[in-house]
Design a protein around this motif. Sequence first.
Motif, mmCIF file in Angstrom:
data_model
loop_
_atom_site.group_PDB
_atom_site.id
_atom_site.type_symbol
_atom_site.label_atom_id
_atom_site.label_comp_id
_atom_site.label_asym_id
_atom_site.label_seq_id
_atom_site.Cartn_x
_atom_site.Cartn_y
_atom_site.Cartn_z
ATOM 1 N N SER A 1 36.261 58.161 44.825
ATOM 2 C CA SER A 1 36.978 58.740 43.683
ATOM 3 C C SER A 1 36.157 59.681 42.515
ATOM 4 N N ALA A 2 37.028 60.580 42.028
ATOM 5 C CA ALA A 2 36.452 61.405 41.109
ATOM 6 C C ALA A 2 36.336 60.413 39.731
ATOM 7 N N ALA A 3 37.235 59.531 39.541
ATOM 8 C CA ALA A 3 37.278 58.935 38.336
ATOM 9 C C ALA A 3 36.265 58.040 38.377
ATOM 10 N N MET A 4 35.700 57.274 39.335
ATOM 11 C CA MET A 4 34.811 56.422 39.795
ATOM 12 C C MET A 4 33.439 56.970 39.442
ATOM 13 N N HIS A 5 33.425 58.434 39.954
ATOM 14 C CA HIS A 5 31.997 59.196 39.778
ATOM 15 C C HIS A 5 31.933 59.542 38.239
ATOM 16 N N LEU A 6 32.903 59.721 37.656
ATOM 17 C CA LEU A 6 32.669 60.310 36.218
ATOM 18 C C LEU A 6 32.119 59.124 35.545
ATOM 19 N N ASP A 7 32.886 57.877 35.629
ATOM 20 C CA ASP A 7 32.521 56.759 35.027
ATOM 21 C C ASP A 7 30.859 56.409 35.247
ATOM 22 N N TYR A 8 30.759 56.424 36.424
ATOM 23 C CA TYR A 8 29.352 56.287 36.982
ATOM 24 C C TYR A 8 28.271 57.302 36.385
ATOM 25 N N PHE A 9 28.799 58.322 36.287
ATOM 26 C CA PHE A 9 28.045 59.815 35.761
ATOM 27 C C PHE A 9 27.688 59.098 34.349
ATOM 28 N N PRO B 1 39.648 66.486 47.550
ATOM 29 C CA PRO B 1 38.258 66.329 47.967
ATOM 30 C C PRO B 1 37.447 66.372 46.617
ATOM 31 N N VAL B 2 36.840 65.667 46.145
ATOM 32 C CA VAL B 2 35.944 65.821 45.057
ATOM 33 C C VAL B 2 34.270 66.066 45.408
ATOM 34 N N ARG B 3 33.923 67.040 45.081
ATOM 35 C CA ARG B 3 32.743 67.634 45.046
ATOM 36 C C ARG B 3 31.770 67.222 44.155
ATOM 37 N N LEU B 4 30.635 66.436 44.463
ATOM 38 C CA LEU B 4 29.664 65.963 43.763
ATOM 39 C C LEU B 4 28.404 65.638 44.605
ATOM 40 N N ASN B 5 27.220 66.026 43.952
ATOM 41 C CA ASN B 5 26.206 65.894 44.840
ATOM 42 C C ASN B 5 25.977 66.829 46.069
ATOM 43 N N GLY B 6 26.538 67.846 45.787
ATOM 44 C CA GLY B 6 26.546 68.835 46.906
ATOM 45 C C GLY B 6 27.411 68.544 48.035
ATOM 46 N N GLU C 1 48.257 58.634 39.129
ATOM 47 C CA GLU C 1 46.714 58.431 40.193
ATOM 48 C C GLU C 1 46.240 59.836 40.487
ATOM 49 N N SER C 2 46.956 60.836 40.962
ATOM 50 C CA SER C 2 46.453 62.135 41.224
ATOM 51 C C SER C 2 46.044 62.837 40.162
ATOM 52 N N ALA C 3 47.068 62.638 38.934
ATOM 53 C CA ALA C 3 46.500 63.594 37.707
ATOM 54 C C ALA C 3 45.251 63.029 37.030
ATOM 55 N N LYS C 4 45.318 61.699 37.209
ATOM 56 C CA LYS C 4 43.719 61.113 36.886
ATOM 57 C C LYS C 4 42.355 61.671 37.533
ATOM 58 N N GLU C 5 42.614 61.707 38.899
ATOM 59 C CA GLU C 5 41.630 62.227 39.592
ATOM 60 C C GLU C 5 41.407 63.824 39.615
ATOM 61 N N LEU C 6 42.375 64.377 39.350
ATOM 62 C CA LEU C 6 42.316 65.853 39.097
ATOM 63 C C LEU C 6 41.468 66.055 37.794
ATOM 64 N N ALA C 7 42.009 65.363 36.926
ATOM 65 C CA ALA C 7 41.051 65.586 35.666
ATOM 66 C C ALA C 7 39.761 65.212 35.692
ATOM 67 N N ALA C 8 39.260 64.021 36.464
ATOM 68 C CA ALA C 8 38.072 63.456 36.553
ATOM 69 C C ALA C 8 37.364 64.654 37.274
ATOM 70 N N GLN C 9 37.960 65.095 38.221
ATOM 71 C CA GLN C 9 37.077 66.261 39.102
ATOM 72 C C GLN C 9 36.927 67.477 38.248
ATOM 73 N N PHE C 10 37.980 67.801 37.610
ATOM 74 C CA PHE C 10 37.821 69.091 36.634
ATOM 75 C C PHE C 10 36.775 68.844 35.638
ATOM 76 N N THR C 11 36.446 67.784 35.116
ATOM 77 C CA THR C 11 35.263 67.174 34.156
ATOM 78 C C THR C 11 34.195 67.216 34.731
ATOM 79 N N LEU C 12 34.103 66.768 35.929
ATOM 80 C CA LEU C 12 32.696 66.718 36.633
ATOM 81 C C LEU C 12 32.044 68.047 37.062
ATOM 82 N N HIS D 1 27.811 74.958 44.173
ATOM 83 C CA HIS D 1 26.478 74.710 44.506
ATOM 84 C C HIS D 1 25.854 73.765 43.219
ATOM 85 N N VAL D 2 26.294 72.463 43.175
ATOM 86 C CA VAL D 2 25.914 71.623 42.096
ATOM 87 C C VAL D 2 25.861 70.293 42.197
ATOM 88 N N GLY D 3 25.164 69.602 41.825
ATOM 89 C CA GLY D 3 24.921 68.200 41.970
ATOM 90 C C GLY D 3 23.966 67.589 41.348
#
Length: 499
Positions: free
Chosen positions: A393-401, A351-356, A453-464, A322-324
Amino acid sequence: MNEENKAAANGCGKSRSGTQNEAALLALMEKTGYSMVQENGQRKFGGPPPGWEGPPPPRGCEVFVGKIPRDMYEDELVPVFERAGKIYEFRLMMEFSGENRGYAFVMYTTKEEAQLAIKILNNYEIRPGKLIGVCVSLDNCRLFIGAIPKEKKKEEILNEMKKVTEGVVDVIVYPNATDKTKNRGFAFVEYESHRAAAMARRRLIPGTFQLWGHNIQVDWADPEKEVDEETMQRVKVLYVRNLMISTTEETIKAEFNKFKPGIVERVKKLRDYAFVHFFHREDAIAAMSVMNGKCIDGASIEVTLAKPVNKESTWKQHFNGHVGPGSENLLGFSNREDVHQKSLGKPASLPVRLNGQYSPGPPEVDRCAYPFFPGIKLTPISMYSLKASHFSSAAMHLDYFCNKNNWAPPEYYLYSTTSQDGKILLVYKVLIPSIPDASRSCFMPDKLCTTVESAKELAAQFTLLHLAYVNALLILTPATSPYEEQRICASRRGACNKD
């Protein structure tokens, strides 16, 4: 005082002497008349209380308590929780050393008392600088089953689950967002009891069990957030799911306005679901009855009342989904389908959860949805001028964020190790340079991947998932919410010793 009570009272921690502990607990039992028994790693106070007649309290009367100081026991805890109402049973999880495990379950005699306990005792300072977390505790009767063949129908899944497990009541299957003839590759299986679900979970151990020749993934489904009846009586927003990706907010508004023009205030659509806001509650109730099961753009929709979420706890409970930063959650409603969905499976399709909501991984992204005709005018654009919904992409979300908050871009550092079978496993550490506190600016997930690629996505998701955006400032939230603590206990200890 009987010997069983004395034995339970004697099994206490070492911060006070054993004699002091025993005396305090015996005094509590003498005062209240409750019994105390220690078994299977937990100490039960009450259950039932003195003079209780009839069945135990119904579902929804129990709360989970996390972040309890390890040297605190029932003689201190029970008086605190009695402030909310009559305790039916207090279960404190215990270590062999005599200390508690840091969490407990408190069952009240009514749902109202349980809700009051959450209201007045969540984030309660039980000792100087020590805040406890309190949230609803429900016997989970639902399992998440992943990696199901997408062509399988609900009836096939239901029949198969009844063959291989006992106590199946129902299955919940969501249609694919882009192809309504297929499922999304997962289902929820509802069982008649928590015990039946726990037994099924043990039987369906991943790697040892297959359905239709496929290795499946099994976990507890995240429980749906409970909302009190008084709050639901004020809701004038409908949750509409199973929409086509191409269906617009204007189309949805027009369809809901058909049976009574002008009743819809606004519509917020996110992927294949939407929230329809009405001016008046009675119109929302009438529209729900009329529109449920109707077709919009060829898709049969499902319409229910939206469940409000606590906006303050929305930021604190981000581990539970419940966050975003800027989402429909900020409007005060949650997407129940996404609350349940598990991010199981290969890291490459996390799947990357962002913005609910979940931003889907590669298999579901609509990369060529529209034809590109000769002569179409193209305009140069910066990715940072787009909305977060344009990224999958979680990595793109994090950069945008980071960019949107005037932060330096995230920095990724790659590490590797070798598995027992000789595979190279990878993990990224993410550094957010703009966070001044060095101890809180680095993020590294607790899972390894086989591809970069999957390691970077997972790390970005974890950070978000560890960042929260509040009042235009990004701050780090506490490492573990009571909801995540309860989830961890459930996964590690078989739903907190209730199996």
